[in-house]
Design a protein around this motif. Structure first.
Motif, short mmCIF file in Angstrom:
data_model
loop_
_atom_site.label_atom_id
_atom_site.label_comp_id
_atom_site.label_asym_id
_atom_site.label_seq_id
_atom_site.Cartn_x
_atom_site.Cartn_y
_atom_site.Cartn_z
N UNK A 75 0.81 -1.21 0.00
CA UNK A 75 0.00 0.00 0.00
C UNK A 75 0.85 1.27 0.00
N UNK A 76 1.94 1.28 0.78
CA UNK A 76 2.76 2.48 0.85
C UNK A 76 3.40 2.79 -0.50
N UNK A 77 3.96 1.78 -1.13
CA UNK A 77 4.56 1.99 -2.44
C UNK A 77 3.50 2.37 -3.47
N UNK A 78 2.31 1.80 -3.32
CA UNK A 78 1.23 2.11 -4.25
C UNK A 78 0.80 3.58 -4.15
N UNK A 79 0.74 4.10 -2.94
CA UNK A 79 0.37 5.51 -2.77
C UNK A 79 1.39 6.43 -3.45
N UNK A 80 2.67 6.08 -3.33
CA UNK A 80 3.71 6.88 -3.99
C UNK A 80 3.57 6.81 -5.51
N UNK A 81 3.28 5.61 -6.02
CA UNK A 81 3.14 5.46 -7.47
C UNK A 81 1.94 6.23 -8.00
N UNK A 82 0.84 6.20 -7.26
CA UNK A 82 -0.36 6.94 -7.67
C UNK A 82 -0.08 8.44 -7.67
N UNK A 83 0.60 8.92 -6.62
CA UNK A 83 0.92 10.35 -6.55
C UNK A 83 1.86 10.77 -7.69
N UNK A 84 2.86 9.93 -7.96
CA UNK A 84 3.80 10.26 -9.04
C UNK A 84 3.09 10.26 -10.39
#
Length: 732
Positions: free
Chosen positions: A35-44
């Motif tokens: 989830x943490x990596x996913x949030x960063x990918x969505x924001x990027x």
């Protein structure tokens, strides 16, 4: 058997790239991360889309600027629109400027000239804002499906070597059926309380087509009704979409449950024994310790079932329905005697289905009202309890069943398909359904527990989910749950049953169907993963040894919110298209420059684009007034010679600022001249060429025409171009 059906996060999840075959080979390429990596990918991704929006607007501006470019004289709106297109960095900024341009010229007939570009800018802003907001759809469109990492891939062993093995397996099955019943209650019911996680399987529940006005499933007019019966058809259950088997091979399964209350008149007899009076139900023969008997079921008399409850010597205690299930299975269209719990009479025999006969006994349960339900068979006549029943319930009229036991017959049919619905076997008993489709799977009639399979035989894995030790059949479920399987249990308290609707038996059968469907959903998860708290249970599990089965076990899908899955196609499409747009936006000007310099391609359009930059417009203003010596007039950034000073902003008229000469060329004031005089004694001078005058600045004078030329001549940097005349504005 699987463990608790209510918790999805207990399974280890595969992180990385995998193919979700439900979406196809290309669109199904999926990336699962935390989830943490996913949030960063969505924001990027959202940030990247915003960046692409600016570069796309740059391409639009370049295209329309060149489209509009013309070498003929144009009005101010044309030049201002071109300047906006050249210098607006974002579509949002251009919208404001273009609409302001139209508003400023609202009284002119050509005021709508910038409207098209304003609408295009608005469209770009809307589309890319929506794209940025919907960038999370790269994840949410895929859903929460993930692959679990298999552990102890296999099924429970159905071969028993002693009683210890048998009861160990029974405990597994009991736990599994209880979990399936809980899941069905929570996730199939319309009034679910939601205590369990119903989002664990790839689909929350399996739907069915319910016909509550079906014909009799048996012959010889043995059903109580010829039409008011129940038929539940699951339709074709997809191995990918419904069971989560993530495989290039696609399978379909269908089950049909057809039930009806059975007549008892002409099929019963009474028998008195040392244990009491019994009613015998002659629907076939059964094997007893004393030998084969000519009846299928024996029920205690109603008096015996309610003797304890009516006894004045004992307090009333809770009663519970008696639910007894008998079954026979069919293979090669004949009864499998070794597995049959009774051998049916002709009226109850079907060569295309497995049959279950369910007997319902009152067993001490009182009814608070009569009912017309054809299975519960509650008498319409109230029982006189004033002298015999405990005083706690004497204010109520009570009703008893009309018969010691009421039979319900159910026919279960199955069908399997390979690849699509055009390649299906027969709708038949389980054994015959398997054998009829075996040729489509390039195999023989596979046993449930054959662990050694080849990659050409995925059907064995699929059919293993229907194994009696892996999912719950109707007879196994009823044997385990008994009265707890009935939907009527929700309206019973102690020994008193609340009023029953006329279709209560149908509600019961629908609940049975829901429980078996929930067990099927859990079956494949149980095949792929087994990690019981008591490790000794694994000795009763038969692990699959073939590479093909292990591959299938590692391709079991569930839903989990602890991880996020992204569409790799969506990510690649977004970033590749975005990078192409950015690359085009950065290459347009160099390519245009190259074409111009090498072949003189669209000279005017190229030069207008270049000279409409902010710095070139600034050069044009100062150079035309003679301020500074400029170079690189066709580049994006012009430069002056070292030491050159440019004009200053003259705000003597705040409503119309103009450029004035640099401070070093202004005529100094006399020492005795006041500030007031300075402001008043300003005389404009003009340069005249070819009969046209243009104001180029002001000098501080005493307003004497004779001194204008003298003082103006003290400005050494003003070019002395032939044909120019210096004088007061009035004289000029």
């Amino acid at each position: 058997m699987g463990s608790d059906l209510g918790h999805a996060d207990q399974y280890p999840v595969y992180l990385g790239v995998w193919t979700n075959w439900s979406r196809g080979r290309v669109l199904g390429l999926t990336l699962t991360i935390g989830r943490q990596e996913a949030n960063l990918l969505i924001a990027f991704t959202a940030f990247f889309i915003a960046f692409v929006a600016t570069r796309f607007w740059r391409v639009v501006c370049f295209a329309f600027h060149r489209l509009y470019a013309t070498a003929t004289s144009q009005n101010a709106i044309y030049h201002q629109r071109q300047a906006i297109l050249r210098n607006s960095s974002t579509a949002e900024g251009a919208i404001q400027q273009l609409f302001e341009l139209m508003w400023a010229n609202r009284h002119r007939s050509d005021r709508f000239a910038p409207l098209l570009m304003a609408l295009i800018a608005l469209l770009c802003t809307t589309v890319f804002t929506a794209a940025g907001g919907l960038s999370s759809q790269i994840s949410t469109a895929v859903g929460t499906e993930v692959l679990i990492r298999s552990l102890n891939c296999g099924i429970s062993n159905r071969h028993f070597y002693d009683l210890q093995d048998y009861f160990a397996l029974v405990s597994f099955q009991s736990e599994f059926i209880d979990n399936a019943a809980n899941y069905a209650q929570q996730c199939y019911s319309s009034n679910a309380s939601g205590n369990l996680d119903c989002g664990r399987f790839v689909i929350q529940n399996l739907t069915s087509i319910i016909d509550d006005d079906a014909s009799c499933p048996f012959g010889d007019d043995i059903c109580r009704s010829s039409s008011k019966n129940l038929r539940i058809d699951t339709g074709y259950i997809d191995s990918r979409e419904h069971f989560g088997l993530n495989s290039p091979d696609r399978f379909f399964a269908r089950s049909v449950l057809h039930c009806a209350p059975i007549k008892t008149k002409g099929y019963t007899s009474l028998r008195s024994t040392s244990m009491g009076n019994f009613t015998l139900y002659h629907y076939g023969s059964t094997l007893a310790p004393s030998g084969r008997q000519n009846f299928a079921f024996a029920a205690e008399s109603i008096e015996s079932q309610y003797a304890f409850a009516f006894s004045p010597d004992y307090p009333t205690s809770g009663g519970n329905y008696g639910v007894s299930a008998l079954r026979y299975n069919v293979a090669n269209k004949t009864v499998v005697n070794s597995e049959a719990q009774f051998i049916p009479i002709n009226s109850l025999f079907r060569d295309d289905a497995d049959i279950t006969l369910v007997f319902l006994s009152g067993n001490g349960v009182f009814h608070s009202a009569p009912s017309t339900d054809e299975w519960y068979r509650v008498s319409p006549i109230a029982v006189n309890v004033s002298a015999s029943l405990n005083a706690a319930v004497t204010p109520f009229p009570i009703y008893l069943p009309e018969e010691p036991a009421s039979p319900l017959g159910c026919a279960s049919q199955y069908q399997f398909c390979h690849g699509d619905l055009q390649h299906c076997g027969a709708l038949a008993s389980m054994a015959d359904a398997r054998s009829s489709v075996a040729s489509l799977f390039h195999t023989t009639a596979a046993a449930y527990d054959d662990s050694n399979s080849t990659s050409q035989d995925p059907f064995r894995y699929f059919v293993a989910g229907f194994a009696p030790t892996q999912s719950a059949s109707i007879p196994a479920m009823l044997s385990q749950l008994g009265s707890a399987s009935l939907a009527s249990k929700s309206s019973i308290t102690s020994l008193l049953q609340g009023p029953l609707p006329s279709n209560q038996w149908q509600l019961d059968v629908i609940r049975w169907s829901d429980i078996t469907k929930a067990s099927l959903q859990a079956a494949y998860l149980g095949i792929s993963y087994s990690n019981p708290p008591d490790g000794s249970r694994l000795q009763y599990r038969m692990n699959f040894t073939s590479q093909a089965f292990e591959t299938l076990c590692n391709n079991q899908k569930i839903r989990s919110t602890a991880y996020t899955s992204f569409s790799v196609f969506g990510l690649l499409f977004t970033f590749i298209i975005g990078l192409l747009i950015a690359m085009i936006s950065y290459l347009l000007e160099p390519i245009s420059r190259m074409l111009y310099k090498k072949w003189g391609y669209q000279t005017f359009a190229y030069l207008e684009w270049n000279t409409n930059t902010t710095l070139q417009l600034q050069r044009l203003a100062h150079e035309q007034l003679g301020f500074g010596t400029w170079s690189k007039g066709a580049d994006e950034i012009p430069i002056t010679e070292a030491g050159n000073l440019l004009g200053c902003l003259d705000i003597s008229n705040p409503d119309h600022p103009v450029l004035s000469p640099p401070d070093k060329y202004r005529i100094p004031l006399e020492e005795n001249q006041s500030d007031h005089e300075t402001l008043e004694d300003v005389t404009s001078f003009a340069l005249v060429s070819d009969g046209r005058a243009s104001s180029v600045g002001s000098v501080y004078t005493d307003s004497s025409a004779s001194n204008v030329a003298e003082q103006a001549s003290r400005l050494p940097t003003i070019p002395r171009t032939a044909g120019f005349t210096i004088g007061t504005a009035d004289e000029v």
